[in-house]
Motif scaffolding. Structure first.
Motif, PDB file in Angstrom:
ATOM      1  N   GLU A   1       0.832  -1.204   0.000  1.00  0.00           N
ATOM      2  CA  GLU A   1       0.000   0.000   0.000  1.00  0.00           C
ATOM      3  C   GLU A   1       0.866   1.253   0.000  1.00  0.00           C
ATOM      4  N   GLU A   2       1.932   1.236   0.756  1.00  0.00           N
ATOM      5  CA  GLU A   2       2.846   2.383   0.770  1.00  0.00           C
ATOM      6  C   GLU A   2       3.493   2.570  -0.594  1.00  0.00           C
TER       7      GLU A   2
ATOM      8  N   ARG B   1       1.291   4.402  -2.817  1.00  0.00           N
ATOM      9  CA  ARG B   1       1.214   5.830  -2.509  1.00  0.00           C
ATOM     10  C   ARG B   1       2.460   6.596  -2.947  1.00  0.00           C
ATOM     11  N   SER B   2       3.600   5.914  -3.004  1.00  0.00           N
ATOM     12  CA  SER B   2       4.842   6.613  -3.339  1.00  0.00           C
ATOM     13  C   SER B   2       5.217   6.513  -4.817  1.00  0.00           C
TER      14      SER B   2
ATOM     15  N   GLY C   1      -3.247   4.440  -5.564  1.00  0.00           N
ATOM     16  CA  GLY C   1      -2.916   5.004  -4.262  1.00  0.00           C
ATOM     17  C   GLY C   1      -2.256   6.356  -4.317  1.00  0.00           C
ATOM     18  N   TRP C   2      -1.768   6.758  -5.496  1.00  0.00           N
ATOM     19  CA  TRP C   2      -1.050   8.008  -5.630  1.00  0.00           C
ATOM     20  C   TRP C   2      -1.981   9.197  -5.398  1.00  0.00           C
TER      21      TRP C   2
ATOM     22  N   GLY D   1      -1.632   9.576   2.116  1.00  0.00           N
ATOM     23  CA  GLY D   1      -0.520   9.139   1.311  1.00  0.00           C
ATOM     24  C   GLY D   1       0.783   9.217   2.078  1.00  0.00           C
TER      25      GLY D   1
END
Length: 307
Positions: A139-140, A143-144, A159-160, A165
């Motif tokens: 999940e991280e 986001r990254s 996720g971005w 985030g």
């Protein structure tokens, strides 16, 4: 800059994703750098025997034991690109053997890549993630990374940009020190006391003379920055985690450059070498800064990991 997460489940699936990515780059006469574990390098070398001479490989264990030392590898690669040619990279800094502190810094590194190369044209970076790392890490990664690479296609990451985030670089909270620690407040004219304090703790931790010199120099550099830029005073906190000596310097200043210590210093520059040197002396460096001040936490083991 196209920063792409690629999730795989098996070694074969790793190859199914990475090999076409590399071959497409070579067909376009793009330069390719792969920064991976020695095991993954062997996999790619075997699979791409006919083209292996056209790909540069770097062992992640050699350059990325401290995740802050990975960024300069990519910066040099981009700086030395042949004019008019695209570049591609494969980088896998996160693996199961990472400590929890190293994992957090790898995630910081992934976020900082977006800042470092945002305006770099014709640069694709593929970041493989083993699904066995678990849902939180995946999940991280979503986001990254602005993009996801799947079955040869690049699609926007779901996720971005979502609320919750990744923390802005250098703002993710550090865990509190343990209940057992020693502390020294210092101000102008007291760097000698700082060096003596660190020397004492390094000796107590069983460091030899060379490694003691490393940690004393590293802490001296950070403390000097506190005196120059952090309100002319600071606090040094020292504790042990197993064989690792932790030295944390805290002050009221702020670190404006999120790439401080990772950006390659110019030979003509006056200053700017402090955190760069610290990153190359220590096994792990954690930098946090915000409205309340800055914290630089150094992790140093008796036997230095690969420089």
């Amino acid at each position: 800059f196209s920063h792409e997460a690629f999730v795989y489940t098996t070694s074969q699936e790793f190859l199914t994703g990475t090999v076409p990515f590399v071959l497409e780059a070579l067909e376009r006469d793009e330069q390719v750098l792969a920064v991976l574990s020695s095991e993954k390098i062997d996999l790619l070398r075997t699979e791409m025997a006919k083209n292996v001479h056209r790909v540069r490989f770097v062992d992640m264990a050699t350059v990325g034991a401290n995740p802050a030392r990975i960024m300069p590898v990519w910066m040099r690669f981009v700086d030395k690109r042949v004019a008019g040619r695209g570049v591609r990279g494969i980088g896998e800094p996160i693996h199961a053997a990472r400590s929890s502190a190293e994992l957090v810094e790898c995630q910081q590194h992934e976020s900082l890549l977006n800042h470092a190369f945002d305006s770099t044209p014709a640069f694709r970076m593929l970041c493989p993630y083993d699904v066995a790392l678990g849902p939180e890490i995946l999940e991280e990664a979503a986001r990254s990374h602005p993009f996801v690479y799947s079955k040869g296609r690049v699609v926007p990451s779901m996720g971005w940009g979502l609320e919750g985030g990744p923390a802005r670089p250098h703002e993710a909270a550090l865990p509190n020190p343990p209940t057992s620690f020693e502390q020294l407040a210092f101000a102008m004219g007291q760097l000698h006391d700082v060096r003596a304090f660190v020397t004492h703790h390094a000796a107590a931790a069983g460091f030899d003379a060379e490694r003691t010199s490393d940690v004393v120099l590293a802490v001296n550099e950070v403390a000097t920055n506190s005196l120059r830029h952090g309100g002319q005073r600071g606090t040094l906190t020292v504790w042990h985690e197993g064989a690792t000596l932790i030295c944390e310097v805290q002050d009221t200043g702020q670190i404006a450059d999120p790439l401080a210590g990772r950006r390659i210093p110019s030979p003509a520059a006056v200053g700017g070498y402090g955190l760069w040197l610290v990153n190359h002396l220590c096994d792990l460096v954690q930098v946090r800064t915000g409205p309340g001040g800055s914290v630089v936490r150094l992790h140093v083991r008796p036997n230095f990991a690969t420089r």
